[in-house]
Design an enzyme around this catalytic site. Structure first.
Site, PDB file in Angstrom:
ATOM      1  CB  CYS A 115      -1.007   0.155   1.358  1.00 47.26           C
ATOM      2  SG  CYS A 115      -1.897  -1.551   1.278  1.00 47.26           S
ATOM      3  CB  SER A 166      -9.536   1.905   3.483  1.00 44.45           C
ATOM      4  OG  SER A 166      -9.072   0.604   3.390  1.00 44.45           O
ATOM      5  CG  HIS A 182      -6.398   1.882   0.368  1.00 43.11           C
ATOM      6  ND1 HIS A 182      -5.150   2.249  -0.232  1.00 43.11           N
ATOM      7  CD2 HIS A 182      -6.004   0.768   1.295  1.00 43.11           C
ATOM      8  CE1 HIS A 182      -4.267   1.604   0.413  1.00 43.11           C
ATOM      9  NE2 HIS A 182      -4.627   0.832   1.627  1.00 43.11           N
TER      10      HIS A 182
HETATM   11  N1  COA Z   1     -16.858   1.719   4.311  1.00 42.77           N
HETATM   12  C1  COA Z   1     -18.025   1.956   4.231  1.00 42.77           C
HETATM   13  N2  COA Z   1     -18.929   1.143   3.164  1.00 42.77           N
HETATM   14  C2  COA Z   1     -18.346   0.223   2.692  1.00 42.77           C
HETATM   15  C3  COA Z   1     -17.075  -0.173   2.628  1.00 42.77           C
HETATM   16  C4  COA Z   1     -16.440   0.474   3.800  1.00 42.77           C
HETATM   17  N3  COA Z   1     -15.040   0.073   3.809  1.00 42.77           N
HETATM   18  N4  COA Z   1     -17.014  -1.451   2.130  1.00 42.77           N
HETATM   19  C5  COA Z   1     -18.175  -1.600   1.350  1.00 42.77           C
HETATM   20  N5  COA Z   1     -19.046  -0.916   1.813  1.00 42.77           N
HETATM   21  C6  COA Z   1     -20.198  -0.709   1.547  1.00 42.77           C
HETATM   22  C7  COA Z   1     -20.892  -0.757   0.181  1.00 42.77           C
HETATM   23  O1  COA Z   1     -20.714   0.506  -0.528  1.00 42.77           O
HETATM   24  C8  COA Z   1     -22.157  -1.521  -0.051  1.00 42.77           C
HETATM   25  O2  COA Z   1     -23.053  -0.265   0.190  1.00 42.77           O
HETATM   26  P1  COA Z   1     -24.750  -0.741  -0.572  1.00 42.77           P
HETATM   27  O3  COA Z   1     -25.201  -1.846  -0.066  1.00 42.77           O
HETATM   28  O4  COA Z   1     -25.174   0.600  -0.127  1.00 42.77           O
HETATM   29  O5  COA Z   1     -24.185  -0.628  -1.930  1.00 42.77           O
HETATM   30  C9  COA Z   1     -22.054  -2.544   1.063  1.00 42.77           C
HETATM   31  O6  COA Z   1     -21.005  -1.859   1.982  1.00 42.77           O
HETATM   32  C10 COA Z   1     -21.581  -3.826   1.039  1.00 42.77           C
HETATM   33  O7  COA Z   1     -20.428  -3.690   0.200  1.00 42.77           O
HETATM   34  P2  COA Z   1     -19.517  -4.996  -0.200  1.00 42.77           P
HETATM   35  O8  COA Z   1     -18.411  -4.634  -1.283  1.00 42.77           O
HETATM   36  O9  COA Z   1     -20.487  -6.314  -0.622  1.00 42.77           O
HETATM   37  O10 COA Z   1     -18.623  -5.295   1.032  1.00 42.77           O
HETATM   38  P3  COA Z   1     -18.105  -6.265   1.411  1.00 42.77           P
HETATM   39  O11 COA Z   1     -18.430  -6.886   2.748  1.00 42.77           O
HETATM   40  O12 COA Z   1     -17.456  -7.350   0.574  1.00 42.77           O
HETATM   41  O13 COA Z   1     -16.324  -5.480   1.916  1.00 42.77           O
HETATM   42  C11 COA Z   1     -15.032  -4.849   3.554  1.00 42.77           C
HETATM   43  C12 COA Z   1     -16.586  -4.920   3.284  1.00 42.77           C
HETATM   44  C13 COA Z   1     -14.719  -3.917   4.847  1.00 42.77           C
HETATM   45  C14 COA Z   1     -14.713  -6.438   3.984  1.00 42.77           C
HETATM   46  C15 COA Z   1     -14.097  -4.308   2.461  1.00 42.77           C
HETATM   47  O14 COA Z   1     -14.366  -3.046   2.187  1.00 42.77           O
HETATM   48  C16 COA Z   1     -12.507  -4.630   2.677  1.00 42.77           C
HETATM   49  O15 COA Z   1     -12.033  -5.715   2.703  1.00 42.77           O
HETATM   50  N6  COA Z   1     -12.124  -3.411   3.060  1.00 42.77           N
HETATM   51  C17 COA Z   1     -10.517  -3.435   3.648  1.00 42.77           C
HETATM   52  C18 COA Z   1      -9.624  -3.448   2.386  1.00 42.77           C
HETATM   53  C19 COA Z   1      -8.165  -3.581   2.876  1.00 42.77           C
HETATM   54  O16 COA Z   1      -7.827  -4.379   3.666  1.00 42.77           O
HETATM   55  N7  COA Z   1      -7.212  -2.855   2.336  1.00 42.77           N
HETATM   56  C20 COA Z   1      -5.829  -2.945   2.591  1.00 42.77           C
HETATM   57  C21 COA Z   1      -5.658  -2.055   4.026  1.00 42.77           C
HETATM   58  S1  COA Z   1      -4.350  -2.464   4.411  1.00 42.77           S
END
Ligand code: COA
Length: 389
Positions: free
Chosen positions: A89, A213, A338
């Site tokens: 990252c 994120s 991100h």
């Molecule tokens: N913050 C706020 N809303 C989020 C979000 C986040 N981080 N991630 C997804 N959403 C929302 C989507 O917009 C969607 O909204 P909607 O239903 O109104 O359309 C809903 O949540 C579901 O989205 P989805 O893509 O199915 O979520 P998910 O459960 O697959 O993923 C996380 C959610 C948190 C697991 C994913 O965002 C993630 O893995 N984040 C971390 C990424 C990471 O590790 N990066 C490197 C960091 S070092």
């Protein structure tokens, strides 16, 4: 390094919108290069570019080998020396650091740095793989630990040391979403409340959805030039006054602390040692808030908040737009998004716009000095850059 030497200038900067984008990675790269080149006030020709740096994790394996050659092609100078920088990252910040050193060494006059990532078109299983290989693969990934899980461990330890944490984490999420709502390039342009945060699903206890994120697509780019050449390109350059880098053990279990990132501390120390200003002189910061707890750790490790005191600063509104030290006016990783390789470059795009007083409704009034902080994975690498008008 001569203290206070403003030897490198940022003369152009632009990014694509971040979010769930229809474009492929090469298309995001192409769009971004066009926008960066046209962001230079007095124009720039392909022949002016001395070197290119492409920051990308190559998420999904879209072009693992020689991806940097695409940067030269898109810039209209296929013979330009290019290299891909992969530092998880922190790829974006690390690519800027390479360009900074190349210019300071006298080898390069003008460098193009672009970060790109396409993440959303993968299945969640493949996303977990590509995120997982950015952390420790031997102990953490094979044990099933995700990045949310790693940062949750840090949050738990922080709460043990400093007391209840959830209100401060909510304050970070609410503030960064409020800023993202003012940024037309942000993944999430939606205001949230502390209640929205507190009632969002747990991802890795104590971290909730609004502590994370998102998974995003996007590209960001900057053009750096030797200070003496800056006036050829713009009358309002932004100076990159110091760069610092640091590393730590890859696996959490080998580190001396779970609540402080040595890589950040060392990067900050190196940057401030070389800088004409001190942490107290920073007027706003773009920090690596991949999870809300990471923003608290960053403020403390950068010397912008006392140890254990970052949550208080967030709750008091000091880090909001209009506060004494706005943090992540762009919306940060939390709300702006991100796309891994693009993130560190995008932080500098925000700083370029802010220091030129061109950030519109999220402008930090009169800002003259800023800091960018970009972290790799769970904190095994970090880069800090300091900027002035
Ligand atoms: N913050 C706020 N809303 C989020 C979000 C986040 N981080 N991630 C997804 N959403 C929302 C989507 O917009 C969607 O909204 P909607 O239903 O109104 O359309 C809903 O949540 C579901 O989205 P989805 O893509 O199915 O979520 P998910 O459960 O697959 O993923 C996380 C959610 C948190 C697991 C994913 O965002 C993630 O893995 N984040 C971390 C990424 C990471 O590790 N990066 C490197 C960091 S070092």
């Amino acid at each position: 390094m001569v203290r206070g030497q403003r030897s490198v200038a940022v003369v152009g900067a632009a990014q694509t919108p971040f979010g769930t984008r229809p474009e492929s990675a090469p298309r995001l790269l192409r769009d971004c290069v066009r926008e960066v080149l046209s962001s230079v006030d007095k124009g720039i020709a392909p022949a002016d570019l001395g070197a290119g740096y492409l920051a990308t994790l190559g998420f999904g394996g879209w072009q693992l080998g020689d991806a940097a050659a695409l940067l030269a092609e898109e810039a209209g100078r296929p013979s330009m020396p290019t290299v891909r920088v992969e530092n998880a990252c922190a790829s974006g910040g690390s690519a800027i650091r390479q360009a900074y050193h190349a210019i300071r060494s006298g080898e390069v006059d003008v460098a193009l740095v672009v970060g790109v990532e396409k993440m959303t078109d993968l299945t969640s299983r493949r996303r977990r793989f590509w995120l997982g290989v950015s952390g420790d693969t031997e102990w953490e990934r094979l044990a099933g630990l995700t990045f949310a899980g790693v940062y949750a461990l840090m949050a738990r330890r922080y709460a043990m040391d400093h007391g209840p944490l959830e209100p401060a984490l909510a304050a970070v999420a609410v503030k960064n979403h409020a800023n993202g709502a003012r940024n037309p390039h942000a993944h999430f342009q939606k205001v949230i409340t502390a209640e929205d945060h507190d009632s969002s699903p747990l991802v890795a206890d104590p971290l909730r959805l609004y502590d994370c994120s998102p998974v995003s697509d996007g590209a960001a780019g900057v053009i750096l030039a030797r200070r003496e050449l800056a006036a050829r390109f713009t009358d309002t350059p932004v100076y990159l006054v110091a760069s610092g880098g640091g590393s730590d053990h890859l696996a959490l279990q080998d580190r001396e602390s779970l609540t402080s990132l040595r890589a950040t501390r060392e990067a900050a120390q190196e940057a401030f040692r070389a800088s004409p200003f001190l942490p107290k002189d920073v007027q706003f910061a773009e920090v690596h808030d991949c999870f809300t707890i990471a923003e608290l750790l960053a403020l403390e490790d950068l010397g912008l908040a006392p140890r254990g005191g970052a949550g208080q600063k967030e709750l008091a509104g000091d880090t909001s737009l209009g506060g004494s030290l706005p943090v992540n006016p762009s919306g940060g990783l939390k709300a702006k998004g991100h796309p891994l390789g693009a993130t560190g470059v995008s932080q500098v795009v925000e700083i370029f716009q802010q220091l030129r007083q061109a950030a519109g409704p999220r402008q930090v009034p009169g800002a003259e000095r800023a800091l960018a902080h970009n972290v790799g994975g769970s904190g095994a690498t970090a880069v800090v850059h300091l900027f002035s008008r």
